[in-house]
Write a protein that holds these residues in place. Sequence first.
Motif, short mmCIF file in Angstrom:
data_model
loop_
_atom_site.label_atom_id
_atom_site.label_comp_id
_atom_site.label_asym_id
_atom_site.label_seq_id
_atom_site.Cartn_x
_atom_site.Cartn_y
_atom_site.Cartn_z
N SER A 151 0.81 -1.22 0.00
CA SER A 151 0.00 0.00 0.00
C SER A 151 0.85 1.27 0.00
O SER A 151 0.35 2.35 -0.33
N ARG A 152 2.14 1.15 0.35
CA ARG A 152 2.98 2.35 0.50
C ARG A 152 4.18 2.37 -0.44
O ARG A 152 4.98 3.29 -0.39
N THR A 153 4.31 1.35 -1.28
CA THR A 153 5.56 1.18 -2.03
C THR A 153 5.34 1.26 -3.53
O THR A 153 4.34 0.74 -4.06
N ALA A 154 6.30 1.88 -4.18
CA ALA A 154 6.31 1.89 -5.64
C ALA A 154 7.74 1.66 -6.11
O ALA A 154 8.66 2.33 -5.62
N ILE A 155 7.91 0.71 -7.00
CA ILE A 155 9.22 0.44 -7.59
C ILE A 155 9.13 0.72 -9.08
O ILE A 155 8.19 0.29 -9.74
N SER A 156 10.11 1.45 -9.58
CA SER A 156 10.13 1.79 -11.00
C SER A 156 11.56 1.66 -11.51
O SER A 156 12.48 1.37 -10.75
N ARG A 157 11.73 1.91 -12.80
CA ARG A 157 13.08 1.79 -13.36
C ARG A 157 13.27 2.78 -14.48
O ARG A 157 12.30 3.31 -15.05
N ASP A 158 14.54 3.04 -14.79
CA ASP A 158 14.92 3.84 -15.95
C ASP A 158 15.96 3.01 -16.69
O ASP A 158 17.12 2.94 -16.28
N THR A 159 15.54 2.39 -17.76
CA THR A 159 16.46 1.49 -18.47
C THR A 159 17.59 2.26 -19.15
O THR A 159 18.67 1.70 -19.34
N SER A 160 17.35 3.54 -19.48
CA SER A 160 18.42 4.32 -20.12
C SER A 160 19.56 4.61 -19.15
O SER A 160 20.70 4.81 -19.56
N LYS A 161 19.22 4.62 -17.85
CA LYS A 161 20.25 4.87 -16.82
C LYS A 161 20.64 3.58 -16.11
O LYS A 161 21.50 3.60 -15.23
N ASN A 162 19.98 2.49 -16.49
CA ASN A 162 20.23 1.18 -15.87
C ASN A 162 20.10 1.25 -14.35
O ASN A 162 20.97 0.76 -13.60
N HIS A 163 19.03 1.88 -13.90
CA HIS A 163 18.80 1.91 -12.46
C HIS A 163 17.32 1.69 -12.16
O HIS A 163 16.45 1.81 -13.04
N PHE A 164 17.04 1.31 -10.92
CA PHE A 164 15.67 1.17 -10.48
C PHE A 164 15.51 1.87 -9.14
O PHE A 164 16.50 2.10 -8.42
N THR A 165 14.30 2.26 -8.83
CA THR A 165 14.07 3.12 -7.68
C THR A 165 13.00 2.54 -6.76
O THR A 165 12.13 1.78 -7.17
N LEU A 166 13.08 2.96 -5.52
CA LEU A 166 12.10 2.62 -4.49
C LEU A 166 11.52 3.90 -3.95
O LEU A 166 12.25 4.84 -3.62
N GLN A 167 10.20 3.94 -3.86
CA GLN A 167 9.53 5.01 -3.14
C GLN A 167 8.66 4.39 -2.07
O GLN A 167 7.83 3.52 -2.36
N LEU A 168 8.85 4.83 -0.83
CA LEU A 168 8.07 4.35 0.31
C LEU A 168 7.41 5.58 0.93
O LEU A 168 8.11 6.47 1.44
N SER A 169 6.11 5.61 0.89
CA SER A 169 5.39 6.81 1.34
C SER A 169 4.98 6.71 2.81
O SER A 169 5.01 5.65 3.42
N SER A 170 4.63 7.85 3.33
CA SER A 170 4.10 7.94 4.71
C SER A 170 5.01 7.24 5.72
O SER A 170 4.54 6.43 6.53
#
Length: 117
Positions: free
Chosen positions: A67-86
Amino acid sequence: QVQLQESGPGLVKPSQTLSLTCTVSGGSITLNDCDWSWIRQPPGKGLEWMGAISYSGRTYYSPSFKSRTAISRDTSKNHFTLQLSSVTPKDTAVYYCARDSDGMDYWGKGTQVTVSS
């Protein structure tokens, strides 16, 4: 040799969104049959798998964090990200990124995130 490096702020205030990036070198995050995970370890506790993004971009989340997490990526930068809210102080932990290729075979060194006002 695949290497992963976590980056992001070490201090986040309660109720804000924690954002971390995992930069991968030595291999593509689009490599077939690999998932890319976020795992954390709160002080004095065990490892907690939070979620992952697959080589194709599909995301998977632990029910504990969905409910609080989103994972995404940028293949052009070869990285992935974590967002944890609240976030709350209970989200204080060392956060790791890792490659899952039939088991977690490569890990970042981890980054300490403290949630405090």
